[in-house]
Design a protein around this motif. Structure first.
Motif, PDB file in Angstrom:
ATOM      1  N   GLU A 110      15.103 -10.895  16.660  1.00 19.99           N
ATOM      2  CA  GLU A 110      15.336 -10.748  15.216  1.00 19.99           C
ATOM      3  C   GLU A 110      16.584 -11.494  14.781  1.00 19.99           C
ATOM      4  O   GLU A 110      16.636 -12.121  13.734  1.00 19.99           O
ATOM      5  N   ARG A 111      17.591 -11.393  15.636  1.00 18.74           N
ATOM      6  CA  ARG A 111      18.901 -11.914  15.257  1.00 18.74           C
ATOM      7  C   ARG A 111      18.985 -13.437  15.391  1.00 18.74           C
ATOM      8  O   ARG A 111      19.593 -14.098  14.568  1.00 18.74           O
ATOM      9  N   TRP A 112      18.366 -13.965  16.457  1.00 21.63           N
ATOM     10  CA  TRP A 112      18.597 -15.373  16.753  1.00 21.63           C
ATOM     11  C   TRP A 112      17.462 -16.317  16.371  1.00 21.63           C
ATOM     12  O   TRP A 112      17.714 -17.453  15.975  1.00 21.63           O
ATOM     13  N   LEU A 113      16.224 -15.892  16.528  1.00 18.09           N
ATOM     14  CA  LEU A 113      15.138 -16.869  16.339  1.00 18.09           C
ATOM     15  C   LEU A 113      15.111 -17.451  14.913  1.00 18.09           C
ATOM     16  O   LEU A 113      14.991 -18.675  14.756  1.00 18.09           O
ATOM     17  N   PRO A 114      15.291 -16.620  13.867  1.00 17.54           N
ATOM     18  CA  PRO A 114      15.318 -17.227  12.527  1.00 17.54           C
ATOM     19  C   PRO A 114      16.508 -18.178  12.360  1.00 17.54           C
ATOM     20  O   PRO A 114      16.379 -19.231  11.720  1.00 17.54           O
ATOM     21  N   ARG A 115      17.636 -17.836  12.947  1.00 18.61           N
ATOM     22  CA  ARG A 115      18.819 -18.717  12.846  1.00 18.61           C
ATOM     23  C   ARG A 115      18.550 -20.058  13.526  1.00 18.61           C
ATOM     24  O   ARG A 115      18.982 -21.104  13.052  1.00 18.61           O
ATOM     25  N   ILE A 116      17.872 -20.012  14.661  1.00 18.63           N
ATOM     26  CA  ILE A 116      17.556 -21.272  15.354  1.00 18.63           C
ATOM     27  C   ILE A 116      16.667 -22.122  14.455  1.00 18.63           C
ATOM     28  O   ILE A 116      16.907 -23.316  14.261  1.00 18.63           O
ATOM     29  N   ALA A 117      15.647 -21.483  13.899  1.00 16.40           N
ATOM     30  CA  ALA A 117      14.704 -22.227  13.052  1.00 16.40           C
ATOM     31  C   ALA A 117      15.404 -22.836  11.839  1.00 16.40           C
ATOM     32  O   ALA A 117      15.017 -23.895  11.350  1.00 16.40           O
TER      33      ALA A 117
END
Ligand SMILES: Cc1cc2nc3c(=O)[nH]c(=O)nc-3n(C[C@H](O)[C@H](O)[C@H](O)COP(=O)(O)OP(=O)(O)OC[C@H]3O[C@@H](n4cnc5c(N)ncnc54)[C@H](O)[C@@H]3O)c2cc1C
Length: 389
Positions: A110-117
């Protein structure tokens, strides 16, 4: 068996090639000379969604797999982004998205995958220490478990981009060496968020990947929340091996792509430079080594495709991945070396960019996996020869 490329993969190749061609050789030369992060390139990757290629669609990414990731890293390097430009993609995919999507908790996803995208997460990895290089089992950096957190003390070296990283994939010891059952026991993988966990970095001047930058990193009572463990405490080795397998694919892709690019420069020069009244490429002493390198690069590409295909089928990709890493690194290094030879004195001119490739492509014979370690692995695993260490 079908070697024909799908329309989707051909489009992916073209998309990356078109993007990278907006950043000519002069751009990378200046970034190398100034040791400056290629922000404009990163922003372009982010805008077109390339950084989220491996991120599942529900987190805002393209939901693709290793095969497509290797195409993106290969084409970036193949079309002129070179080792630093390819490495940036490789580290986002292999040290960031892959371990989180594969082994991370729901919270980490939740925390990282959207930020990576969204292109808001630069990753670094920390396993090498002054006392432990190819032998990861010798690491000393220790993470002590306290209430709800781990407190880390130790030092890492050669951490590419650690000074700018938003997150660090960190390998630390969670059991003392005297306490472990076997040498792979007692290692843990963490995802350290540099906004919440304090680290100190010192730049390590180096002759390769200069736009990215190398660092020594100090962990001094650095606290990492318990929920940032990737996989299981003390069993980090089994997760790290998978990250190393992914890394082999990434570096082989970058090496093979950059090798093709510098080979093209050499071939073009061999066609146009005239000595004794004819193009130097009409001498077999010039053309044969270039032809030989082209064959090795093709072999590396095919091995890479097989390794990526196995990865995506959930099969063990380590044999083909290591072979691809070795063949690609050797072929790419030879391409750079032969390019220097083909360019004559101009091979040493900064403005020709050949010396930059010569520096950068020497790296893969040593790091991330030195050729001796690939030989050790293939001797034991494929040939069944006794362990040498
Ligand atoms: C530019 C650059 C970027 C890097 N980025 C990162 C990073 O981001 N994160 C990170 O953690 N690390 C990084 N590294 C470190 C890299 O992974 C290590 O340098 C590499 O794994 C080798 O470790 P070492 O330098 O300690 O060599 P050592 O382990 O000291 O080995 C020295 C030499 O001895 C050989 N050798 C050792 N044992 C044997 C044996 N049993 N048989 C045969 N040969 C042997 C090795 O192959 C090597 O050639 C980077 C390194 C460089 C140069």
């Amino acid at each position: 068996m079908d070697f024909a490329e799908s329309d989707e993969h051909a489009l992916l190749r073209k998309g990356m090639a078109d993007l990278v061609k907006q950043f000519p050789r002069e751009y990378w030369r200046q970034k190398d000379l100034a040791e400056e992060f290629p922000q404009e390139y990163w922003d372009a990757l982010s805008k077109q969604g390339w950084l989220g290629l491996l991120v599942p669609e529900e987190y805002g990414g393209a939901g693709l797999n290793m095969y497509e990731a290797h195409i993106a890293a290969y084409e970036a390097a193949r079309n002129g982004a070179g080792v630093p430009g390819g490495d940036l993609l490789m580290r986002t995919y292999m040290f960031g998205t892959y371990p989180i999507r594969q082994f991370g908790s729901a919270g980490l996803k939740e925390r990282w995958l959207p930020r990576i995208a969204e292109g808001k997460a630069i990753f670094s990895i920390g396993h090498t220490e002054p006392v432990a290089g190819v032998n990861t089992f010798d690491i000393e950096t220790f993470a002590e478990r306290r209430a709800g957190e781990f407190v880390v003390n130790g030092q890492k070296i050669w951490m590419t981009l650690a000074h700018r990283a938003d997150a660090i994939l960190l390998v630390a010891r969670t059991k003392r060496k005297e306490e472990v059952r076997d040498k792979s026991d007692g290692l843990t993988l963490f995802l350290l968020d540099t906004r919440e966990s304090k680290i100190r970095t010192a730049r390590l001047p180096a002759s390769v990947m200069r736009p990215l930058g190398e660092n020594v990193v100090y962990f001094e009572d650095t606290s990492i929340p318990e929920e940032n463990v990737i996989g299981e405490v003390d069993r980090g080795w089994r997760y790290l091996v998978n990250v190393f397998n992914a890394e082999r694919l990434g570096t082989a892709s970058v090496a093979a792509g950059a090798g093709e690019y510098v080979l093209d420069l050499a071939v073009e020069y061999a066609k146009t430079r005239s000595v004794f009244g004819r193009p130097i490429g009409s001498n077999q002493a010039v053309s044969f080594p270039l032809a030989e390198i082209r064959m090795y690069l093709e072999a590396a590409k095919i091995l890479l495709q097989k390794a990526a295909w196995r990865f995506d089928r959930g099969e063990d990709p380590s044999v083909e991945g290591n072979m691809a890493a070795y063949i690609a690194s050797e072929a790419a290094w030879r391409a750079a070396d032969q390019a220097v030879q083909t360019f004559g004195g101009l091979g040493f001119s900064v403005e020709m960019d050949i010396e930059r490739y010569y520096r950068d492509l020497r790296l893969f014979k040593t790091a991330p996996v030195p050729r001796e370690m690939v030989f050790n692995f293939i001797s034991r695993r494929v040939l069944g020869l006794p362990r040498t260490f």
